[in-house]
Design an enzyme around this catalytic site. Structure first.
Site, PDB file in Angstrom:
ATOM      1  N   ARG A 137       0.969  -1.119  -0.093  1.00 58.94           N
ATOM      2  CA  ARG A 137       0.116  -0.082  -0.078  1.00 58.94           C
ATOM      3  C   ARG A 137       0.792   1.269   0.093  1.00 58.94           C
ATOM      4  O   ARG A 137       1.996   1.363   0.191  1.00 58.94           O
ATOM      5  CB  ARG A 137      -0.822  -0.045   1.148  1.00 58.94           C
ATOM      6  CG  ARG A 137      -2.030  -1.060   1.093  1.00 58.94           C
ATOM      7  CD  ARG A 137      -3.320  -0.983   0.086  1.00 58.94           C
ATOM      8  NE  ARG A 137      -3.697   0.438   0.405  1.00 58.94           N
ATOM      9  CZ  ARG A 137      -4.875   0.667   1.344  1.00 58.94           C
ATOM     10  NH1 ARG A 137      -5.026  -0.258   1.911  1.00 58.94           N
ATOM     11  NH2 ARG A 137      -5.396   1.788   1.425  1.00 58.94           N
TER      12      ARG A 137
ATOM     13  N   HIS B  68       0.805 -14.893   1.784  1.00 64.14           N
ATOM     14  CA  HIS B  68      -0.639 -14.755   2.509  1.00 64.14           C
ATOM     15  C   HIS B  68      -0.384 -13.998   3.689  1.00 64.14           C
ATOM     16  O   HIS B  68      -1.418 -13.969   4.581  1.00 64.14           O
ATOM     17  CB  HIS B  68      -1.423 -15.912   2.570  1.00 64.14           C
ATOM     18  CG  HIS B  68      -1.774 -16.451   1.089  1.00 64.14           C
ATOM     19  ND1 HIS B  68      -2.548 -16.020   0.069  1.00 64.14           N
ATOM     20  CD2 HIS B  68      -1.346 -17.633   0.531  1.00 64.14           C
ATOM     21  CE1 HIS B  68      -2.505 -16.531  -0.962  1.00 64.14           C
ATOM     22  NE2 HIS B  68      -1.613 -17.672  -0.986  1.00 64.14           N
TER      23      HIS B  68
ATOM     24  N   ASN C  72     -20.439   1.509  14.213  1.00 67.02           N
ATOM     25  CA  ASN C  72     -20.645   2.193  15.519  1.00 67.02           C
ATOM     26  C   ASN C  72     -21.698   1.940  16.416  1.00 67.02           C
ATOM     27  O   ASN C  72     -22.797   1.265  15.860  1.00 67.02           O
ATOM     28  CB  ASN C  72     -20.658   3.832  15.227  1.00 67.02           C
ATOM     29  CG  ASN C  72     -19.089   4.234  14.687  1.00 67.02           C
ATOM     30  OD1 ASN C  72     -18.210   4.106  15.026  1.00 67.02           O
ATOM     31  ND2 ASN C  72     -19.373   4.846  13.498  1.00 67.02           N
TER      32      ASN C  72
ATOM     33  N   ALA D 159       4.664 -21.411  15.474  1.00 70.22           N
ATOM     34  CA  ALA D 159       3.628 -21.567  14.534  1.00 70.22           C
ATOM     35  C   ALA D 159       2.376 -21.742  15.164  1.00 70.22           C
ATOM     36  O   ALA D 159       2.230 -22.455  16.188  1.00 70.22           O
ATOM     37  CB  ALA D 159       3.955 -22.782  13.439  1.00 70.22           C
TER      38      ALA D 159
END
Length: 214
Positions: free
Chosen positions: A39, A71, A102, A146
């Site tokens: 991003r 991922h 909200n 993990a």
């Protein structure tokens, strides 16, 4: 993969189908694989690997030589120091009290909550499918097993596992569990490097070599 170039003429690689914002800063030698998304305003250091389908949120900072596996979801405002390993399908969260709406039923927008981040120190590793619940700090060279769910800060060199994650011991820079010295049981030794450490309360100190940089 195809070569892309920053305005400073620094080469990095982006596979077909990956989505990398023009506002992201990507270091030389970094490889971004298929279907990954980076991003705007994210900053990735040199020689990183971002795996297939991984997500790097807005403004996330990633140091050099990091590996973010397939991922994984790294939500803003996460900070990863140099040499961090993020395993497949790891999630770094950013919302302490998640809600879609909200109390009045209106949909929440970005201005309705404060993003909080996960900070990960140099050389630390997060195992596959672990979830790190922000806000928290994971120390340098720590190892998260993990499938763990991390809900509180992790000290440097700590080995944590479980739901919620708890400390099971200490690890050296190679990830191997430290073992008591045969000659001095209070001293812990890395079986790979021979570096020595001493446990002091809820922390560990290095007896030889350089102190890890958090």
């Amino acid at each position: 993969m195809t070569d892309s170039t920053t305005p400073e003429d620094v080469a990095y690689s982006v596979a077909p189908g990956a989505d990398v914002s023009a506002d992201a800063v990507i270091g030389a030698g970094t490889k971004i694989w298929h279907l990954a998304q980076v991003r705007e305003k994210a900053r990735l250091g040199q020689n990183c690997v971002v795996g297939r389908g991984a997500y790097i949120g807005t403004g996330v900072t990633v140091g050099e030589n990091c590996k973010i596996q397939n991922h994984a979801l790294v939500y803003e405002p996460a900070h990863l120091d140099d040499g961090v390993f993020i395993g497949p399908a790891v999630v770094l969260t950013n919302d302490t009290y998640p809600r879609a709406v909200n109390p009045d039923g209106t949909q929440k927008s970005a201005s309705d909550w404060d993003a909080v981040g996960v900070s990960i120190g140099r050389g630390a590793a997060i195992g596959a499918r672990a979830v790190c619940v922000a806000p928290l700090t994971i120390g340098a060279w720590a190892l998260v097993a993990a499938g763990s769910v991390v809900t509180r800060d992790v000290p440097d060199h700590a080995l944590v596992a479980g739901v919620p994650a708890r400390r099971l011991g200490w690890v050296g820079k190679t990830g191997r569990k430290l073992e008591p010295s045969e000659t001095e049981p209070s001293v812990l030794v890395c079986p790979d490097t021979g570096e020595t450490y001493r446990e002091e309360g809820d922390a560990i100190v290095v007896l030889d070599g350089e102190e890890p940089r958090a």
